[in-house]
Design a protein around this motif. Sequence first.
Motif, PDB file in Angstrom:
ATOM      1  N   UNK A 206     -18.946  58.000   8.349  1.00 23.38           N
ATOM      2  CA  UNK A 206     -18.451  57.885   9.729  1.00 23.38           C
ATOM      3  C   UNK A 206     -19.276  58.516  10.742  1.00 23.38           C
ATOM      4  N   UNK A 207     -20.316  59.603  10.413  1.00 25.83           N
ATOM      5  CA  UNK A 207     -21.057  60.243  10.856  1.00 25.83           C
ATOM      6  C   UNK A 207     -22.437  59.410  11.495  1.00 25.83           C
ATOM      7  N   UNK A 208     -22.458  58.335  11.161  1.00 28.45           N
ATOM      8  CA  UNK A 208     -23.535  57.618  11.467  1.00 28.45           C
ATOM      9  C   UNK A 208     -23.225  57.190  12.950  1.00 28.45           C
ATOM     10  N   UNK A 209     -21.945  57.386  13.358  1.00 27.80           N
ATOM     11  CA  UNK A 209     -21.590  57.220  14.964  1.00 27.80           C
ATOM     12  C   UNK A 209     -22.017  58.375  15.856  1.00 27.80           C
ATOM     13  N   UNK A 210     -22.326  59.374  14.943  1.00 24.17           N
ATOM     14  CA  UNK A 210     -22.847  60.801  15.797  1.00 24.17           C
ATOM     15  C   UNK A 210     -24.178  60.984  15.817  1.00 24.17           C
ATOM     16  N   UNK A 211     -24.804  60.652  14.714  1.00 25.10           N
ATOM     17  CA  UNK A 211     -26.435  60.673  14.551  1.00 25.10           C
ATOM     18  C   UNK A 211     -26.823  62.302  14.781  1.00 25.10           C
ATOM     19  N   UNK A 212     -27.865  62.259  15.729  1.00 18.85           N
ATOM     20  CA  UNK A 212     -28.342  63.386  16.385  1.00 18.85           C
ATOM     21  C   UNK A 212     -27.609  63.928  17.658  1.00 18.85           C
TER      22      UNK A 212
END
Length: 628
Positions: A206-212
């Motif tokens: 799910x952290x792909x939606x956050x990236x950097x």
Amino acid sequence: MLATYSSLLPVLAALLNLSTTSAQQVYVLTTGTPARPQCAAASKAPATPSYKFSSFAFTQTETYRYATSIPPPATTSTYARPYTALSTLLPSMSTTTWGSWNPNDTAATDTADPYGQAAWSSLWAWANPPNFTTTGIYSTTVSPTPVPSSELVLPPADYFGPTDCYTFPPDFIFGVAGSAAQIEGAVAMEGKGPNNMDVWMRPGLSDNYVTNENYFLYKQDIERLAAMGVRYYSFSIAWSRILPFALPGTPVNQAGIDHYNDLINYTLEKGMIPTVTMLHFDTPLQFFAGNVTSRFKDPMIGFFNGGFQNATFEDAFVHYGKLLLTHYADRVPIWFTFNEPLLFSDNGASVNNVVKAHARVARFYKDVVKGTGKIGLKLHDNFGVPRDPKNPGDVAAANHFNAFHLDTFWNPLVLGKNYPEAFTMTIPDYVPLTAKDLSYMRGTCDFVAVDPYTVTVVSPPPGGIADCATNTTSPYFPYCVVQGENNTFGWNVGYRSYSYVYSTPRYLRTYINYLWNTFHVPVFITEFGFPVFAEAEKAKLADMLFDTPRSTYYLSFMTEILRAIWEDGVHVMGALAWSFADNWEFGDYNARFGMQVVQRETQTKYFKKSFFDLVAFVRDRHPNYERA
């Protein structure tokens, strides 16, 4: 190799009955060891050494050197009239703002408004991004803080390093690059609409939606780049953040316009120059014909379906491009319309829409906006080299491979020539270009921009290229060559990392010679980078930071660029390193191309050795960079 045996190339070409542009690599039998001109003084020493005693002392005292930051500019150049003077070039447009979305959001009640909050939220409900989360550390722009000098001490130098004596031309561009989908995060926040990258998630992540979280951390990221001495910052703008409903006549997201305005202004404030890509893979979902899952269907040409083939795509992209140019062209000197479009081309209509959309946007920039900067598009080709340069079949296969990847776009857009035979003989639904089309398109790329990470070793497929080109079920279709990674002796052509990247600096020089002598416009290296093998598996931060293989990659590539400029007469206008920080590489975070480590729990970044080494290499050889 061209670097060592350039004087022998004419003789070898005659012997092989091949032109230097056909023979991509030449193996020369030698005896003895290579000449070492730097050892002339040592050759005069006595035949035997003289041994002696002396008092001992530690002599390895380190001399520290710091990165030199970019000073704020005294003046700022402009490359077009400001938006206030250009706004009349666009049809009347409304601007609005939207909030954020989550799967449980049912608060919007303005259902009668076709572009209201409810309609915007319904876009995300339709997209149905998997494993969606809005969890991130930040929800507003973070104020930057200066980078402490303790973070800017150069690391110990490698024992073996470059031995060149060249300098970069004064106008040589050096910078770093990133793309919106890979670093911004905030994917369903502040009015951004869904694009195909937002539904490209690995199961369970799910952290792909956050990236950097660059959308909120962009000022701190820019602060860090300026502290290192970077001169150019290349980034992309998310189409769906500017136009959530994608199409002409739909409202513009004011929050998106303001964000990129501020990003550009802060880049300039910190003494750097922005370059902008309009579309870096993240096509709005509206172009997938109402079927989100269609982006996963097997395309005829590229690796993915980018939606370019949609009948509305060309006009919509031109509208989007005009919107960006009228808002930002006064401050941005270099524009890329598309990033690596062949990778996301489904069929012949895809390519047709890309080349025509690019030409129209470029003509608008040159003829209407009258911008004084430069515009082009960037291609992904990992240059095809023949497995055996003395085998005519391998050479023909390499030429076919390169023509398909490069000439398909740059024949019409640079030279005003039609598509190459490699493309027309292979793609059954290609759209022919007329003489009028070619006249309009010619010269709409001011440079040829490539992302030359490595090379591809090429040989003909079983049955030959012609048979493959008529058989869409062939495993080698559509490029119709065998793509490998070994030379004729079975060696990998370069040091391998991750699953596909090789360090091939001498082939880079061959490649940029090919580009310059084929298309006769400056060559721009717009991405190049290297993921150190298993870097993500290293337990200690210090081990991740000391990334000597990446330093070797960058410094060897930059050395070959210098040799191409000074020894071959090739106009290389610049190089942009990929990437300025580890990011989401379209599937996971394990393929780490970054020159900064990103600690994802805190979004803290740490400079790697390669960042220092690369910037120092350029700074020490560039007349317009301050010396330490």
